[in-house]
Design a protein around this motif. Structure first.
Motif, PDB file in Angstrom:
ATOM      1  N   THR A   1      -4.051 -11.226  -4.812  1.00  0.00           N
ATOM      2  CA  THR A   1      -4.267  -9.779  -6.284  1.00  0.00           C
ATOM      3  C   THR A   1      -5.674  -9.339  -5.796  1.00  0.00           C
ATOM      4  O   THR A   1      -5.488  -8.521  -6.258  1.00  0.00           O
ATOM      5  CB  THR A   1      -4.228 -11.656  -7.503  1.00  0.00           C
ATOM      6  N   ILE A   2      -6.169 -10.127  -5.753  1.00  0.00           N
ATOM      7  CA  ILE A   2      -8.224 -10.194  -5.482  1.00  0.00           C
ATOM      8  C   ILE A   2      -7.791  -8.446  -4.591  1.00  0.00           C
ATOM      9  O   ILE A   2      -8.732  -7.289  -5.634  1.00  0.00           O
ATOM     10  CB  ILE A   2      -8.807 -11.089  -5.566  1.00  0.00           C
ATOM     11  N   SER A   3      -7.303  -8.201  -3.360  1.00  0.00           N
ATOM     12  CA  SER A   3      -6.819  -7.186  -2.583  1.00  0.00           C
ATOM     13  C   SER A   3      -6.387  -6.234  -3.249  1.00  0.00           C
ATOM     14  O   SER A   3      -7.423  -4.690  -2.891  1.00  0.00           O
ATOM     15  CB  SER A   3      -6.379  -7.676  -0.944  1.00  0.00           C
ATOM     16  N   ILE A   4      -5.455  -6.149  -3.304  1.00  0.00           N
ATOM     17  CA  ILE A   4      -4.648  -5.358  -3.990  1.00  0.00           C
ATOM     18  C   ILE A   4      -5.297  -4.774  -5.705  1.00  0.00           C
ATOM     19  O   ILE A   4      -5.261  -3.477  -5.262  1.00  0.00           O
ATOM     20  CB  ILE A   4      -3.341  -6.218  -4.373  1.00  0.00           C
ATOM     21  N   ALA A   5      -5.716  -5.703  -6.328  1.00  0.00           N
ATOM     22  CA  ALA A   5      -6.213  -4.801  -7.234  1.00  0.00           C
ATOM     23  C   ALA A   5      -7.734  -3.668  -6.769  1.00  0.00           C
ATOM     24  O   ALA A   5      -7.552  -2.952  -7.882  1.00  0.00           O
ATOM     25  CB  ALA A   5      -7.116  -6.118  -8.771  1.00  0.00           C
ATOM     26  N   SER A   6      -8.761  -4.730  -6.188  1.00  0.00           N
ATOM     27  CA  SER A   6      -9.801  -3.869  -5.538  1.00  0.00           C
ATOM     28  C   SER A   6      -8.851  -2.102  -4.691  1.00  0.00           C
ATOM     29  O   SER A   6      -9.743  -1.172  -5.079  1.00  0.00           O
ATOM     30  CB  SER A   6     -10.339  -4.587  -3.874  1.00  0.00           C
ATOM     31  N   GLU A   7      -8.183  -2.462  -3.909  1.00  0.00           N
ATOM     32  CA  GLU A   7      -7.757  -1.653  -3.541  1.00  0.00           C
ATOM     33  C   GLU A   7      -7.257  -0.290  -4.514  1.00  0.00           C
ATOM     34  O   GLU A   7      -6.727   1.278  -4.688  1.00  0.00           O
ATOM     35  CB  GLU A   7      -6.085  -1.878  -2.528  1.00  0.00           C
ATOM     36  N   ILE A   8      -6.050  -0.391  -5.637  1.00  0.00           N
ATOM     37  CA  ILE A   8      -5.929   0.121  -6.031  1.00  0.00           C
ATOM     38  C   ILE A   8      -7.089   1.138  -7.062  1.00  0.00           C
ATOM     39  O   ILE A   8      -7.106   2.218  -7.420  1.00  0.00           O
ATOM     40  CB  ILE A   8      -5.179  -0.306  -7.359  1.00  0.00           C
TER      41      ILE A   8
ATOM     42  N   GLU B   1      -6.945   2.545 -11.823  1.00  0.00           N
ATOM     43  CA  GLU B   1      -7.825   1.907 -12.706  1.00  0.00           C
ATOM     44  C   GLU B   1      -7.135   0.258 -12.403  1.00  0.00           C
ATOM     45  O   GLU B   1      -5.768   0.631 -12.301  1.00  0.00           O
ATOM     46  CB  GLU B   1      -8.361   2.343 -14.158  1.00  0.00           C
ATOM     47  N   SER B   2      -7.482  -0.603 -12.697  1.00  0.00           N
ATOM     48  CA  SER B   2      -6.852  -1.865 -12.415  1.00  0.00           C
ATOM     49  C   SER B   2      -7.103  -2.793 -13.056  1.00  0.00           C
ATOM     50  O   SER B   2      -8.453  -2.780 -13.686  1.00  0.00           O
ATOM     51  CB  SER B   2      -7.116  -2.004 -10.452  1.00  0.00           C
ATOM     52  N   VAL B   3      -6.346  -3.619 -13.031  1.00  0.00           N
ATOM     53  CA  VAL B   3      -6.132  -5.197 -13.831  1.00  0.00           C
ATOM     54  C   VAL B   3      -5.733  -5.915 -12.538  1.00  0.00           C
ATOM     55  O   VAL B   3      -4.798  -6.259 -12.534  1.00  0.00           O
ATOM     56  CB  VAL B   3      -5.455  -4.712 -15.196  1.00  0.00           C
TER      57      VAL B   3
ATOM     58  N   TYR C   1       0.639  -0.811   0.116  1.00  0.00           N
ATOM     59  CA  TYR C   1       0.656   0.165  -0.012  1.00  0.00           C
ATOM     60  C   TYR C   1       0.686   1.420   0.363  1.00  0.00           C
ATOM     61  O   TYR C   1       0.550   2.283  -0.672  1.00  0.00           O
ATOM     62  CB  TYR C   1      -0.934   0.208   0.839  1.00  0.00           C
ATOM     63  N   ASP C   2       1.835   1.032   0.255  1.00  0.00           N
ATOM     64  CA  ASP C   2       2.419   2.168   0.992  1.00  0.00           C
ATOM     65  C   ASP C   2       3.632   2.445  -0.834  1.00  0.00           C
ATOM     66  O   ASP C   2       3.586   4.041  -1.207  1.00  0.00           O
ATOM     67  CB  ASP C   2       3.977   2.173   1.494  1.00  0.00           C
ATOM     68  N   THR C   3       3.641   1.392  -1.227  1.00  0.00           N
ATOM     69  CA  THR C   3       4.290   1.013  -3.445  1.00  0.00           C
ATOM     70  C   THR C   3       3.288   2.118  -3.601  1.00  0.00           C
ATOM     71  O   THR C   3       3.502   3.098  -4.153  1.00  0.00           O
ATOM     72  CB  THR C   3       4.979   0.171  -3.524  1.00  0.00           C
ATOM     73  N   LEU C   4       2.297   1.453  -3.455  1.00  0.00           N
ATOM     74  CA  LEU C   4       1.293   1.659  -4.236  1.00  0.00           C
ATOM     75  C   LEU C   4       0.803   3.641  -4.406  1.00  0.00           C
ATOM     76  O   LEU C   4       0.583   4.004  -5.482  1.00  0.00           O
ATOM     77  CB  LEU C   4      -0.578   1.668  -3.930  1.00  0.00           C
ATOM     78  N   GLU C   5       0.782   4.065  -3.074  1.00  0.00           N
ATOM     79  CA  GLU C   5       0.734   5.263  -2.626  1.00  0.00           C
ATOM     80  C   GLU C   5       2.349   6.318  -4.121  1.00  0.00           C
ATOM     81  O   GLU C   5       1.224   7.669  -4.180  1.00  0.00           O
ATOM     82  CB  GLU C   5       0.976   6.297  -1.446  1.00  0.00           C
TER      83      GLU C   5
ATOM     84  N   ASN D   1     -16.249  -7.075  -6.290  1.00  0.00           N
ATOM     85  CA  ASN D   1     -15.140  -6.101  -6.015  1.00  0.00           C
ATOM     86  C   ASN D   1     -14.859  -4.554  -6.987  1.00  0.00           C
ATOM     87  O   ASN D   1     -14.162  -4.077  -6.918  1.00  0.00           O
ATOM     88  CB  ASN D   1     -13.877  -6.255  -5.531  1.00  0.00           C
ATOM     89  N   GLY D   2     -15.981  -5.294  -8.005  1.00  0.00           N
ATOM     90  CA  GLY D   2     -15.996  -3.729  -9.513  1.00  0.00           C
ATOM     91  C   GLY D   2     -14.758  -3.707 -10.296  1.00  0.00           C
ATOM     92  O   GLY D   2     -14.377  -3.033 -10.908  1.00  0.00           O
ATOM     93  N   ILE D   3     -13.775  -4.676 -10.138  1.00  0.00           N
ATOM     94  CA  ILE D   3     -12.882  -4.969 -11.415  1.00  0.00           C
ATOM     95  C   ILE D   3     -13.477  -5.275 -12.821  1.00  0.00           C
ATOM     96  O   ILE D   3     -13.889  -6.464 -12.762  1.00  0.00           O
ATOM     97  CB  ILE D   3     -11.735  -6.804 -10.676  1.00  0.00           C
ATOM     98  N   GLU D   4     -13.091  -4.841 -13.573  1.00  0.00           N
ATOM     99  CA  GLU D   4     -13.568  -4.418 -14.920  1.00  0.00           C
ATOM    100  C   GLU D   4     -12.378  -5.171 -15.570  1.00  0.00           C
ATOM    101  O   GLU D   4     -12.956  -6.040 -16.760  1.00  0.00           O
ATOM    102  CB  GLU D   4     -13.666  -3.467 -15.166  1.00  0.00           C
TER     103      GLU D   4
END
Ligand code: FAD
Length: 286
Positions: free
Chosen positions: A59-66, A73-75, A30-34, A98-101
Protein backbone atom coordinates in the motif's frame (compact mmCIF):
# COMPACT_ATOMS: atom_id res chain seq x y z
CA UNK A 1 -1.94 18.25 -1.38
CA UNK A 2 -4.51 17.49 1.28
CA UNK A 3 -7.79 16.18 -0.14
CA UNK A 4 -9.75 18.67 1.99
CA UNK A 5 -8.08 21.47 -0.02
CA UNK A 6 -9.05 19.87 -3.35
CA UNK A 7 -12.65 19.54 -2.14
CA UNK A 8 -12.79 23.27 -1.38
CA UNK A 9 -12.24 24.00 -5.09
CA UNK A 10 -14.34 21.53 -7.05
CA UNK A 11 -16.54 18.45 -7.25
CA UNK A 12 -13.95 15.75 -6.71
CA UNK A 13 -13.60 12.63 -8.85
CA UNK A 14 -11.34 10.10 -7.14
CA UNK A 15 -10.46 6.45 -7.66
CA UNK A 16 -9.73 3.50 -5.40
CA UNK A 17 -7.43 0.60 -6.19
CA UNK A 18 -6.16 -2.40 -4.24
CA UNK A 19 -2.59 -3.76 -4.21
CA UNK A 20 -1.94 -7.00 -6.09
CA UNK A 21 -1.62 -10.11 -3.90
CA UNK A 22 1.78 -10.40 -2.16
CA UNK A 23 2.75 -13.40 -4.33
CA UNK A 24 2.04 -11.63 -7.64
CA UNK A 25 4.10 -9.12 -9.61
CA UNK A 26 3.65 -5.58 -8.30
CA UNK A 27 4.36 -4.17 -11.79
CA UNK A 28 0.84 -5.18 -12.86
CA UNK A 29 -0.55 -2.36 -10.76
CA UNK A 30 1.87 0.13 -12.30
CA UNK A 31 0.43 -0.63 -15.75
CA UNK A 32 -3.07 -0.17 -14.32
CA UNK A 33 -2.04 3.15 -12.78
CA UNK A 34 -0.64 4.38 -16.06
CA UNK A 35 -4.08 3.82 -17.62
CA UNK A 36 -6.01 5.29 -14.67
CA UNK A 37 -3.83 8.39 -14.79
CA UNK A 38 -5.45 9.22 -18.15
CA UNK A 39 -8.75 9.75 -16.31
CA UNK A 40 -7.15 12.69 -14.49
CA UNK A 41 -8.47 11.72 -11.04
CA UNK A 42 -8.18 14.25 -8.22
CA UNK A 43 -6.64 11.50 -6.11
CA UNK A 44 -6.22 7.74 -6.01
CA UNK A 45 -6.58 5.81 -2.77
CA UNK A 46 -4.97 2.44 -2.07
CA UNK A 47 -6.57 -0.16 0.18
CA UNK A 48 -4.69 -1.93 2.99
CA UNK A 49 -5.53 -5.44 4.24
CA UNK A 50 -6.69 -5.42 7.84
CA UNK A 51 -5.06 -7.51 10.55
CA UNK A 52 -1.87 -5.69 11.55
CA UNK A 53 0.94 -3.76 9.87
CA UNK A 54 2.45 -6.56 7.78
CA UNK A 55 -0.28 -6.34 5.13
CA UNK A 56 0.52 -2.79 4.14
CA UNK A 57 3.99 -2.52 2.65
CA UNK A 58 2.59 -2.65 -0.89
CA UNK A 59 0.00 0.00 0.00
CA UNK A 60 2.76 2.41 0.97
CA UNK A 61 4.89 1.70 -2.14
CA UNK A 62 1.90 2.10 -4.44
CA UNK A 63 0.66 5.31 -2.72
CA UNK A 64 4.17 6.68 -3.13
CA UNK A 65 4.31 5.66 -6.81
CA UNK A 66 0.97 7.38 -7.46
CA UNK A 67 2.16 10.60 -5.91
CA UNK A 68 5.75 10.79 -7.11
CA UNK A 69 5.79 8.91 -10.41
CA UNK A 70 2.24 9.47 -11.68
CA UNK A 71 1.95 13.02 -10.32
CA UNK A 72 -1.51 12.28 -8.87
CA UNK A 73 -2.40 12.94 -5.23
CA UNK A 74 -2.64 9.73 -3.21
CA UNK A 75 -4.40 8.45 -0.11
CA UNK A 76 -3.15 5.45 1.88
CA UNK A 77 -5.81 3.43 3.69
CA UNK A 78 -4.85 2.34 7.20
CA UNK A 79 -7.03 -0.15 9.10
CA UNK A 80 -6.26 -0.34 12.82
CA UNK A 81 -7.66 -3.69 13.85
CA UNK A 82 -4.78 -5.82 15.16
CA UNK A 83 -2.40 -2.85 14.95
CA UNK A 84 -0.17 -1.97 17.91
CA UNK A 85 0.90 1.60 18.70
CA UNK A 86 4.46 0.68 17.74
CA UNK A 87 3.50 -0.64 14.32
CA UNK A 88 1.19 2.34 13.78
CA UNK A 89 4.11 4.70 14.42
CA UNK A 90 6.31 2.68 12.06
CA UNK A 91 3.74 2.89 9.26
CA UNK A 92 2.93 6.56 9.88
CA UNK A 93 6.61 7.51 9.92
CA UNK A 94 7.14 5.67 6.62
CA UNK A 95 4.12 7.41 5.08
CA UNK A 96 5.46 10.76 6.24
CA UNK A 97 8.95 10.01 4.87
CA UNK A 98 7.32 9.12 1.54
CA UNK A 99 5.56 12.48 1.40
CA UNK A 100 2.05 10.98 1.70
CA UNK A 101 -0.29 13.62 3.14
CA UNK A 102 -3.62 11.76 3.25
CA UNK A 103 -4.70 8.73 5.26
CA UNK A 104 -8.06 6.95 5.18
CA UNK A 105 -8.21 5.80 8.81
CA UNK A 106 -10.34 2.70 9.31
CA UNK A 107 -11.06 0.04 11.82
CA UNK A 108 -10.92 -2.65 9.13
CA UNK A 109 -13.07 -5.68 8.51
CA UNK A 110 -12.35 -8.37 11.02
CA UNK A 111 -10.58 -11.13 9.03
CA UNK A 112 -12.12 -14.62 9.06
CA UNK A 113 -10.48 -16.48 11.92
CA UNK A 114 -9.81 -13.21 13.77
CA UNK A 115 -6.50 -11.38 14.12
CA UNK A 116 -3.92 -10.51 16.75
CA UNK A 117 -5.00 -8.18 19.57
CA UNK A 118 -4.18 -4.56 18.83
CA UNK A 119 -4.22 -1.21 20.59
CA UNK A 120 -7.12 0.38 18.69
CA UNK A 121 -10.76 -0.68 18.91
CA UNK A 122 -12.23 1.82 16.47
CA UNK A 123 -11.22 4.14 13.64
CA UNK A 124 -11.80 7.08 15.98
CA UNK A 125 -9.04 5.77 18.31
CA UNK A 126 -6.60 5.68 15.40
CA UNK A 127 -7.67 9.17 14.25
CA UNK A 128 -7.05 10.62 17.72
CA UNK A 129 -3.66 8.89 17.85
CA UNK A 130 -2.64 10.30 14.43
CA UNK A 131 -3.93 13.81 15.06
CA UNK A 132 -2.01 14.05 18.35
CA UNK A 133 1.29 13.21 16.66
CA UNK A 134 1.20 14.04 12.93
CA UNK A 135 -0.07 16.55 10.39
CA UNK A 136 -1.89 14.14 8.04
CA UNK A 137 -5.22 14.98 6.42
CA UNK A 138 -7.60 12.29 7.65
CA UNK A 139 -10.35 10.62 5.68
CA UNK A 140 -12.83 8.20 7.26
CA UNK A 141 -15.59 5.82 6.17
CA UNK A 142 -19.33 6.33 6.54
CA UNK A 143 -22.40 4.25 5.73
CA UNK A 144 -25.58 5.61 4.07
CA UNK A 145 -27.34 2.31 4.88
CA UNK A 146 -25.67 2.19 8.34
CA UNK A 147 -22.73 -0.01 9.30
CA UNK A 148 -23.84 -3.66 9.69
CA UNK A 149 -22.74 -3.63 13.37
CA UNK A 150 -24.80 -0.52 14.28
CA UNK A 151 -28.15 -1.19 15.90
CA UNK A 152 -29.86 1.76 14.22
CA UNK A 153 -29.25 5.00 12.31
CA UNK A 154 -29.10 7.13 15.47
CA UNK A 155 -26.30 5.00 16.93
CA UNK A 156 -24.46 5.00 13.61
CA UNK A 157 -24.67 8.81 13.39
CA UNK A 158 -23.59 9.23 17.01
CA UNK A 159 -20.31 7.36 16.39
CA UNK A 160 -19.81 9.04 13.03
CA UNK A 161 -20.01 12.44 14.69
CA UNK A 162 -17.54 11.22 17.32
CA UNK A 163 -15.16 10.14 14.53
CA UNK A 164 -15.37 13.60 12.94
CA UNK A 165 -14.86 15.27 16.33
CA UNK A 166 -11.72 13.17 16.76
CA UNK A 167 -10.34 14.74 13.56
CA UNK A 168 -11.75 13.20 10.35
CA UNK A 169 -11.53 15.92 7.70
CA UNK A 170 -13.33 14.18 4.86
CA UNK A 171 -15.72 11.21 4.61
CA UNK A 172 -16.18 8.58 1.92
CA UNK A 173 -19.27 6.41 1.84
CA UNK A 174 -19.63 2.69 1.53
CA UNK A 175 -21.09 1.70 -1.84
CA UNK A 176 -24.87 2.05 -2.30
CA UNK A 177 -27.06 1.31 -5.30
CA UNK A 178 -30.04 3.52 -4.50
CA UNK A 179 -29.19 7.24 -4.40
CA UNK A 180 -32.10 7.99 -2.09
CA UNK A 181 -30.06 6.36 0.72
CA UNK A 182 -27.26 8.84 0.05
CA UNK A 183 -29.51 11.90 -0.11
CA UNK A 184 -31.30 10.92 3.14
CA UNK A 185 -27.94 10.30 4.81
CA UNK A 186 -26.55 13.67 3.62
CA UNK A 187 -29.55 15.40 5.18
CA UNK A 188 -29.23 13.45 8.45
CA UNK A 189 -25.55 14.17 8.92
CA UNK A 190 -26.18 17.88 8.42
CA UNK A 191 -28.89 17.75 11.07
CA UNK A 192 -26.42 15.95 13.34
CA UNK A 193 -23.98 18.83 12.91
CA UNK A 194 -21.46 16.91 10.78
CA UNK A 195 -20.11 19.45 8.32
CA UNK A 196 -17.09 17.84 6.65
CA UNK A 197 -17.25 17.02 2.91
CA UNK A 198 -18.72 13.64 1.96
CA UNK A 199 -17.74 11.79 -1.18
CA UNK A 200 -20.15 9.18 -2.53
CA UNK A 201 -18.50 5.78 -3.01
CA UNK A 202 -19.70 4.24 -6.27
CA UNK A 203 -19.00 0.67 -7.24
CA UNK A 204 -19.71 -0.35 -10.83
CA UNK A 205 -21.26 -3.79 -10.55
CA UNK A 206 -20.04 -5.65 -13.60
CA UNK A 207 -20.62 -9.25 -12.60
CA UNK A 208 -23.19 -11.17 -10.58
CA UNK A 209 -20.76 -12.88 -8.18
CA UNK A 210 -19.24 -9.54 -7.16
CA UNK A 211 -22.56 -8.13 -5.97
CA UNK A 212 -23.52 -11.32 -4.13
CA UNK A 213 -20.28 -10.98 -2.12
CA UNK A 214 -20.85 -7.28 -1.49
CA UNK A 215 -24.41 -7.75 -0.29
CA UNK A 216 -23.18 -10.35 2.18
CA UNK A 217 -20.35 -8.15 3.43
CA UNK A 218 -21.93 -4.69 3.47
CA UNK A 219 -25.68 -5.36 3.57
CA UNK A 220 -26.48 -2.95 0.70
CA UNK A 221 -30.04 -2.92 -0.60
CA UNK A 222 -30.57 -4.03 -4.20
CA UNK A 223 -33.21 -1.72 -5.71
CA UNK A 224 -35.80 -3.15 -8.11
CA UNK A 225 -34.18 -1.37 -11.04
CA UNK A 226 -30.88 -3.03 -10.18
CA UNK A 227 -32.44 -6.50 -9.73
CA UNK A 228 -34.08 -6.20 -13.15
CA UNK A 229 -30.67 -5.48 -14.64
CA UNK A 230 -29.13 -8.46 -12.85
CA UNK A 231 -31.97 -10.80 -13.95
CA UNK A 232 -31.71 -9.70 -17.55
CA UNK A 233 -27.94 -9.46 -18.05
CA UNK A 234 -26.40 -11.38 -15.13
CA UNK A 235 -25.47 -14.43 -17.22
CA UNK A 236 -24.02 -12.47 -20.14
CA UNK A 237 -20.61 -11.07 -19.06
CA UNK A 238 -20.33 -8.37 -21.74
CA UNK A 239 -23.93 -7.17 -21.40
CA UNK A 240 -23.62 -7.21 -17.59
CA UNK A 241 -20.41 -5.18 -17.75
CA UNK A 242 -21.99 -2.58 -20.05
CA UNK A 243 -25.18 -2.43 -17.97
CA UNK A 244 -23.09 -2.01 -14.78
CA UNK A 245 -21.16 0.86 -16.37
CA UNK A 246 -24.41 2.55 -17.46
CA UNK A 247 -25.95 2.07 -13.99
CA UNK A 248 -22.94 3.61 -12.22
CA UNK A 249 -22.80 6.55 -14.68
CA UNK A 250 -26.51 7.18 -14.11
CA UNK A 251 -26.02 7.14 -10.31
CA UNK A 252 -23.12 9.60 -10.63
CA UNK A 253 -25.04 12.02 -12.88
CA UNK A 254 -27.90 12.09 -10.38
CA UNK A 255 -25.54 12.60 -7.41
CA UNK A 256 -23.72 15.47 -9.10
CA UNK A 257 -27.05 17.09 -10.01
CA UNK A 258 -27.95 16.75 -6.32
CA UNK A 259 -24.83 18.67 -5.26
CA UNK A 260 -22.57 15.86 -3.98
CA UNK A 261 -19.07 16.97 -2.84
CA UNK A 262 -17.35 14.24 -4.81
CA UNK A 263 -17.46 10.78 -6.37
CA UNK A 264 -15.09 8.05 -5.23
CA UNK A 265 -15.06 5.25 -7.78
CA UNK A 266 -14.20 1.76 -6.56
CA UNK A 267 -12.32 0.74 -9.72
CA UNK A 268 -11.66 -2.90 -8.79
CA UNK A 269 -8.38 -2.25 -10.68
CA UNK A 270 -10.27 -2.18 -13.98
CA UNK A 271 -9.15 0.82 -16.07
CA UNK A 272 -11.54 -0.07 -18.92
CA UNK A 273 -14.62 0.22 -16.71
CA UNK A 274 -13.31 3.30 -14.87
CA UNK A 275 -12.48 5.00 -18.19
CA UNK A 276 -15.93 4.32 -19.65
CA UNK A 277 -17.65 5.72 -16.58
CA UNK A 278 -15.44 8.78 -16.51
CA UNK A 279 -16.10 9.35 -20.23
CA UNK A 280 -19.84 9.28 -19.59
CA UNK A 281 -19.76 11.85 -16.75
CA UNK A 282 -16.66 13.92 -17.52
CA UNK A 283 -18.56 17.02 -18.62
CA UNK A 284 -20.63 17.00 -15.39
CA UNK A 285 -17.61 17.27 -13.09
CA UNK A 286 -16.67 20.91 -12.54
P1 FAD B 1 -15.54 2.30 12.89
O1 FAD B 1 -15.64 3.74 12.61
O2 FAD B 1 -14.71 1.87 14.02
O3 FAD B 1 -17.03 1.74 13.04
C1 FAD B 1 -17.31 0.33 13.14
C2 FAD B 1 -18.60 0.12 13.96
O4 FAD B 1 -18.37 0.52 15.33
C3 FAD B 1 -19.78 0.98 13.52
O5 FAD B 1 -20.95 0.24 13.76
C4 FAD B 1 -19.73 2.22 14.42
O6 FAD B 1 -20.99 2.83 14.59
C5 FAD B 1 -19.22 1.61 15.72
N1 FAD B 1 -18.34 2.53 16.48
C6 FAD B 1 -17.48 3.45 15.97
N2 FAD B 1 -16.78 4.04 16.97
C7 FAD B 1 -17.20 3.48 18.12
C8 FAD B 1 -16.83 3.65 19.49
N3 FAD B 1 -15.89 4.51 19.85
N4 FAD B 1 -17.46 2.88 20.42
C9 FAD B 1 -18.41 1.97 20.06
N5 FAD B 1 -18.79 1.78 18.77
C10 FAD B 1 -18.20 2.51 17.81
N6 FAD B 1 -11.30 -2.25 5.20
C11 FAD B 1 -10.01 -2.70 5.18
O7 FAD B 1 -9.69 -3.66 5.87
N7 FAD B 1 -9.07 -2.10 4.38
C12 FAD B 1 -9.38 -1.03 3.58
O8 FAD B 1 -8.51 -0.51 2.87
C13 FAD B 1 -10.72 -0.53 3.59
N8 FAD B 1 -11.08 0.55 2.86
C14 FAD B 1 -12.37 1.07 2.98
C15 FAD B 1 -12.71 2.24 2.26
C16 FAD B 1 -13.99 2.78 2.38
C17 FAD B 1 -14.32 4.06 1.63
C18 FAD B 1 -14.97 2.14 3.19
C19 FAD B 1 -16.36 2.70 3.30
C20 FAD B 1 -14.64 0.98 3.89
C21 FAD B 1 -13.35 0.43 3.79
N9 FAD B 1 -12.98 -0.72 4.50
C22 FAD B 1 -11.68 -1.19 4.45
C23 FAD B 1 -13.97 -1.46 5.27
C24 FAD B 1 -14.06 -1.00 6.74
O9 FAD B 1 -12.83 -1.27 7.39
C25 FAD B 1 -15.22 -1.75 7.39
O10 FAD B 1 -16.43 -1.25 6.91
C26 FAD B 1 -15.19 -1.86 8.91
O11 FAD B 1 -16.16 -2.85 9.30
C27 FAD B 1 -15.54 -0.58 9.66
O12 FAD B 1 -14.57 0.36 9.50
P2 FAD B 1 -14.77 1.86 10.10
O13 FAD B 1 -13.50 2.53 9.92
O14 FAD B 1 -15.99 2.49 9.54
O15 FAD B 1 -15.01 1.48 11.63
Amino acid sequence: MKTAQILERKTVFSLEIFPPRPDSDIRVIYDTLEKLKGIHPDFISVTFGAGGGKNGSRTISIASEIKHRCGVESVAHLPCIGLTRESAVEILDTLEENGIENILALRGDIPEGGCAAGDFAHASDLITFIKERYDFNILAACYPEIHPESRNAAEDLYWLRHKVECGADHLITQLFLDNSHFFDFAENIQLAGINVPVEAGIMPVTNKRQIERMVKLCGVELPKKFRRMLDRYGDDPVAMRDAGIAYAADQIADLIAGGVDGIHLYTMNDPYVAGKIYGAVQSLIA
